[in-house]
Design a protein around this motif. Structure first.
Motif, mmCIF file in Angstrom:
data_model
loop_
_atom_site.group_PDB
_atom_site.id
_atom_site.type_symbol
_atom_site.label_atom_id
_atom_site.label_comp_id
_atom_site.label_asym_id
_atom_site.label_seq_id
_atom_site.Cartn_x
_atom_site.Cartn_y
_atom_site.Cartn_z
ATOM 1 N N LEU A 32 -40.114 26.556 65.129
ATOM 2 C CA LEU A 32 -41.058 25.500 65.028
ATOM 3 C C LEU A 32 -42.701 25.731 65.096
ATOM 4 C CD1 LEU A 32 -38.741 22.456 65.876
ATOM 5 C CD2 LEU A 32 -39.427 23.518 63.252
ATOM 6 N N LYS A 33 -42.906 26.749 66.136
ATOM 7 C CA LYS A 33 -44.013 27.473 66.356
ATOM 8 C C LYS A 33 -44.758 26.019 67.486
ATOM 9 C CE LYS A 33 -44.860 30.685 63.069
ATOM 10 N NZ LYS A 33 -45.639 31.099 61.930
ATOM 11 N N VAL A 34 -43.836 25.639 68.188
ATOM 12 C CA VAL A 34 -44.388 24.470 69.196
ATOM 13 C C VAL A 34 -45.161 24.922 70.377
ATOM 14 C CG1 VAL A 34 -42.581 22.800 68.531
ATOM 15 C CG2 VAL A 34 -42.418 24.286 70.559
ATOM 16 N N TYR A 35 -46.286 24.273 70.692
ATOM 17 C CA TYR A 35 -46.904 24.294 72.063
ATOM 18 C C TYR A 35 -46.233 23.687 73.374
ATOM 19 C CZ TYR A 35 -51.053 25.916 69.175
ATOM 20 O OH TYR A 35 -51.738 26.245 68.507
ATOM 21 N N THR A 36 -45.342 22.549 73.031
ATOM 22 C CA THR A 36 -44.575 22.002 74.102
ATOM 23 C C THR A 36 -43.354 21.702 73.513
ATOM 24 O OG1 THR A 36 -45.011 19.431 73.578
ATOM 25 C CG2 THR A 36 -46.774 21.072 74.838
ATOM 26 N N ALA A 37 -42.347 21.359 74.412
ATOM 27 C CA ALA A 37 -41.072 21.167 73.948
ATOM 28 C C ALA A 37 -40.913 19.913 73.407
ATOM 29 C CB ALA A 37 -40.050 21.049 75.421
ATOM 30 N N TYR A 38 -41.918 18.832 73.596
ATOM 31 C CA TYR A 38 -41.782 17.505 73.060
ATOM 32 C C TYR A 38 -42.306 17.589 71.865
ATOM 33 C CZ TYR A 38 -41.548 17.681 78.056
ATOM 34 O OH TYR A 38 -41.162 18.467 79.383
ATOM 35 N N ARG A 48 -40.983 11.173 71.052
ATOM 36 C CA ARG A 48 -41.717 12.256 71.597
ATOM 37 C C ARG A 48 -42.565 11.843 72.632
ATOM 38 N NH1 ARG A 48 -46.586 15.692 68.474
ATOM 39 N NH2 ARG A 48 -47.256 16.765 70.167
ATOM 40 N N SER A 49 -43.127 10.642 72.597
ATOM 41 C CA SER A 49 -43.961 10.087 73.646
ATOM 42 C C SER A 49 -43.272 9.696 75.066
ATOM 43 C CB SER A 49 -44.899 8.940 73.189
ATOM 44 O OG SER A 49 -45.414 9.420 71.989
ATOM 45 N N LEU A 50 -42.187 9.068 74.724
ATOM 46 C CA LEU A 50 -41.438 8.778 75.651
ATOM 47 C C LEU A 50 -40.805 9.807 76.650
ATOM 48 C CD1 LEU A 50 -39.676 6.758 77.351
ATOM 49 C CD2 LEU A 50 -37.800 7.066 75.667
ATOM 50 N N ALA A 51 -40.441 10.950 76.027
ATOM 51 C CA ALA A 51 -39.880 12.344 76.895
ATOM 52 C C ALA A 51 -41.201 12.840 77.374
ATOM 53 C CB ALA A 51 -39.303 13.097 75.907
ATOM 54 N N ALA A 52 -42.196 12.886 76.858
ATOM 55 C CA ALA A 52 -43.458 13.312 77.379
ATOM 56 C C ALA A 52 -44.029 12.593 78.651
ATOM 57 C CB ALA A 52 -44.625 13.517 76.312
ATOM 58 N N ILE A 53 -43.835 11.395 78.497
ATOM 59 C CA ILE A 53 -44.148 10.298 79.902
ATOM 60 C C ILE A 53 -43.304 10.715 80.877
ATOM 61 C CG2 ILE A 53 -44.420 8.016 80.470
ATOM 62 C CD1 ILE A 53 -45.622 7.439 77.402
ATOM 63 N N LEU A 54 -42.030 10.662 80.965
ATOM 64 C CA LEU A 54 -41.053 11.059 81.599
ATOM 65 C C LEU A 54 -41.419 12.100 82.537
ATOM 66 C CD1 LEU A 54 -37.663 9.667 80.008
ATOM 67 C CD2 LEU A 54 -39.180 8.408 81.910
ATOM 68 N N PHE A 55 -41.578 13.123 81.546
ATOM 69 C CA PHE A 55 -41.923 14.545 82.139
ATOM 70 C C PHE A 55 -43.488 14.119 82.855
ATOM 71 C CE2 PHE A 55 -44.994 18.200 81.699
ATOM 72 C CZ PHE A 55 -44.243 19.009 82.550
ATOM 73 N N TYR A 60 -34.089 21.194 83.412
ATOM 74 C CA TYR A 60 -35.172 21.923 84.056
ATOM 75 C C TYR A 60 -35.982 23.208 83.181
ATOM 76 C CZ TYR A 60 -38.205 24.322 87.353
ATOM 77 O OH TYR A 60 -39.280 24.869 88.005
ATOM 78 N N PHE A 61 -34.867 23.923 82.904
ATOM 79 C CA PHE A 61 -35.282 25.388 82.159
ATOM 80 C C PHE A 61 -35.534 24.980 80.455
ATOM 81 C CE2 PHE A 61 -33.397 27.005 86.221
ATOM 82 C CZ PHE A 61 -34.551 27.834 86.487
ATOM 83 N N GLY A 62 -34.882 23.757 80.177
ATOM 84 C CA GLY A 62 -34.837 23.899 78.615
ATOM 85 C C GLY A 62 -35.775 22.770 78.458
ATOM 86 N N THR A 63 -36.139 21.713 79.127
ATOM 87 C CA THR A 63 -36.907 20.750 78.489
ATOM 88 C C THR A 63 -38.079 20.327 79.372
ATOM 89 O OG1 THR A 63 -35.829 18.899 79.600
ATOM 90 C CG2 THR A 63 -34.710 19.512 77.683
ATOM 91 N N ASP A 64 -38.501 21.002 80.566
ATOM 92 C CA ASP A 64 -39.380 20.635 81.467
ATOM 93 C C ASP A 64 -40.577 21.886 81.081
ATOM 94 O OD1 ASP A 64 -41.351 21.277 83.781
ATOM 95 O OD2 ASP A 64 -39.776 19.953 84.755
ATOM 96 N N ASP A 71 -49.388 16.331 73.471
ATOM 97 C CA ASP A 71 -48.424 15.358 73.247
ATOM 98 C C ASP A 71 -49.389 14.053 73.283
ATOM 99 O OD1 ASP A 71 -45.860 16.958 72.805
ATOM 100 O OD2 ASP A 71 -46.179 17.562 75.051
ATOM 101 N N ILE A 72 -50.092 14.041 73.960
ATOM 102 C CA ILE A 72 -50.608 12.422 74.098
ATOM 103 C C ILE A 72 -52.081 12.530 73.165
ATOM 104 C CG2 ILE A 72 -51.361 10.607 75.501
ATOM 105 C CD1 ILE A 72 -48.431 11.313 75.822
#
Length: 565
Positions: free
Chosen positions: A98-104, A116-123, A247-251, A436-437
């Motif tokens: 998907l050529k993403v810059y962030t996981a979210y 996406r925003s919820l996960a990013a904010i929790l992070f 941690y390693f997969g979504t942080d 993301d924001i």
């Protein structure tokens, strides 16, 4: 500290900062700044992943953990290698495709913007707190050594990290972490062998392990099914697996490390390298703490390792009572040394040593009781004082027993670890905030240079916020536990969102969003009640998110079907 120690310390740190700035000062393209232009080789990915996780807290707190509680903490990492395999074959191919810059970014493509925003904010919340703690830990060290104001040191260390992270982005983080990990491994190996050399001449490494075992410091695996026992084989495999997977997969602080890999294969090999080396590395650090314990079986140790608390008592009406406890401990130390030598002599001569072992256990119980009495006095002097001194054990040993020059190197180890972990955290916070924001909600298209500047700005802002978190931090049992507790409260929910996205196509956006909201609320409540070990929060959070999303999706579909009928 001697002049040579200061020279070693500051020359090492100065080299790292200058090297990071010089090597990456031309990063002006968004791909280059955030992804390192996807040129990172597998060994750099692996080292960077390890350095990101191996904060100053690891090298400051873990030996103290082992000194007090033994090797059982290693079980925390049992699930990590398995998590690396899952991430390599599921997460990495999807992110790169998907050529993403962030996981979210993936979550919006799979679900919608609010997920996406919820996960990013929790992070952002948990990583901001975590980064604050990685800055706070080394500040304690220098504050203890120099007698400087703790908050002033937090600000100095924080802005030192901000300087080269803002300057070079991901590439700066990657290139400096190689130097930092070299210093870390060199320093820890030298410290370990110095400890062994400082033991009595007739005490071999095997003897040292036997002494540690007699004091219940070598109990590596605990198969207890009690959920209130913090570190067991089961919590390590289940809770540790889910924590590592999250941690390693979504942080983003970790995802950003392997997104910069040259290819899927390079990123995967880097993570596999981490999976192979992480458990042995933690085992070695814990073993170093156990050897410090053995060292203090033959040398005088303070009644309490936190010098700030000792100073409080010395200036109080409890001074005489405290000195009496210290005298008792000194007498006990002499007896303890003699009994340990006798115990080892009996072992080497195959003589029954049951009596000497029982005597060792008895002395250990007396010593523990004296330390508890000392904590009670400290609490009487200052009700708000933190009496847990685990985080001061290793630094006390470094400052009082290591030879000249090596003290500076070990301090450089701890500060290098702080810088590497903090830099990864700040880089990921700035990237997530910008991509993301900010970028996602910007209505007009801007140039690459604009987004690089925006990422640098947000990195700076989050650096200031992390410094603020650090300034209001306090010791919580010990730092290595606190930083993992912070992650465990949030990681399970976020991991559940990603697992549903990857594996359960039946669940749609509304169901996963509300299941995540409900789950996070439940996790907060479970943590507040303190009914299970924090490691289980990762497992519970992930499972709850998955199960609730399936239930909500099913009910939603049923309601929709009935409405149509």
């Amino acid at each position: 500290m001697q002049i040579i120690d200061w020279i070693v310390l500051f020359s090492t740190l100065l080299f790292i900062v200058v090297y990071g700035v010089v090597k990456t000062r031309k990063s002006s393209h968004i791909d280059d700044y955030i992804l390192g232009n996807k040129e990172t080789r597998w060994w750099t990915v692996g080292i960077s992943v390890m350095a990101t996780q191996a904060s100053a807290i690891t090298f400051l707190s873990t030996p103290g953990q082992a000194f007090h509680d033994g090797m059982g903490f290693i079980q925390f990492y049992f699930g990590l290698p398995l998590a690396m395999v899952v991430i390599c074959f599921t997460f990495i191919p999807i992110y790169n495709k998907l050529k993403v810059y962030t996981a979210y970014e993936y979550l919006e493509q799979r679900f919608d913007l609010k997920t996406r925003s919820l996960a990013a904010i929790l992070f952002l919340v948990q990583r901001g707190l975590g980064t604050g703690l990685t800055i706070y830990a080394p500040a304690i060290i220098l504050s203890t050594i120099l007698g400087w104001n703790l908050n002033l040191l937090i600000v100095i260390i924080g802005f030192l990290v901000i300087f080269y992270t803002v300057s070079g982005g991901t590439k700066a983080v990657n290139v400096t972490q190689k130097q930092q990990m070299f210093i870390i491994f060199l320093g820890m190996f030298m410290a370990f062998f110095v400890i062994l050399n400082l033991l009595p001449s007739n005490i071999s490494f095997t003897n040292a392990l036997e002494i540690a075992g007699a004091n219940n410091k070598m109990n590596i695996v605990d198969f207890s099914l009690d959920p209130n026992v913090k570190y067991t084989f089961w919590s390590g495999i289940a809770g540790g697996f889910f924590l590592s997977l999250a941690y390693f997969g979504t942080d983003q602080s970790q995802v950003g490390r392997y997104l910069s890999g040259k290819s899927d294969k390079e990123s995967q090999m880097g993570l596999i390298m981490n999976g192979f080396l992480k458990v042995p590395m933690q085992f070695f650090i814990l073993l170093t703490g156990v050897m410090v314990f053995v060292f203090f079986q033959f040398h005088a140790a303070p009644l309490h390792f936190n010098p700030n608390n000792n100073n409080l008592v010395q200036n109080s009406s409890y001074k005489k009572q405290y000195h009496e406890l210290e005298s008792e401990l000194n007498s006990l130390t002499q007896e303890k040394s003699s009994i340990n030598l006798l115990y080892v002599d009996h072992l080497n001569k195959n003589i029954n040593n049951t009596a000497s072992k029982e005597k060792l256990i008895e002395i250990s119980s007396k010593e523990k009781a004296l330390r508890e009495k000392a904590k009670e006095i400290i609490k009487k002097v200052d009700h708000g004082a933190e009496t847990n001194d685990k985080d001061y054990v290793f630094i006390y040993f470094i400052l009082n027993y290591l030879p000249k020059g090596l003290v500076g190197l070990l301090l450089a180890v701890i500060l290098s670890a702080a810088m590497s972990s903090s830099a990864s955290g700040l880089s990921s916070l700035g990237t997530t905030m910008a991509i993301d924001i900010y970028k996602r909600n910007l209505k007009v298209t801007k140039s690459d240079k604009h987004y690089v500047n925006a990422t640098q700005f947000f990195t700076l802002i989050w650096g200031i916020i992390a410094i603020g978190f650090a300034c209001i931090s306090s010791l919580f049992e010990n730092l290595i536990q606190l930083v993992n507790i912070v992650g465990s409260v949030f990681y399970g929910t976020v991991l559940g969102i990603f697992l549903v996205g990857f594996y359960i196509k039946y669940v749609k956006a509304e169901a996963i969003f509300w299941s995540a909201i409900i789950t996070q609320s439940i996790i907060f409540y479970i943590f507040y009640l303190d009914i299970v070990s924090f490691l289980w929060l990762n497992f519970i959070g992930a499972m709850l998110t998955i199960i609730l999303s399936l239930i909500i999706q099913y009910l939603s579909k049923k309601i929709t079907t009935n409405s149509i009928v």
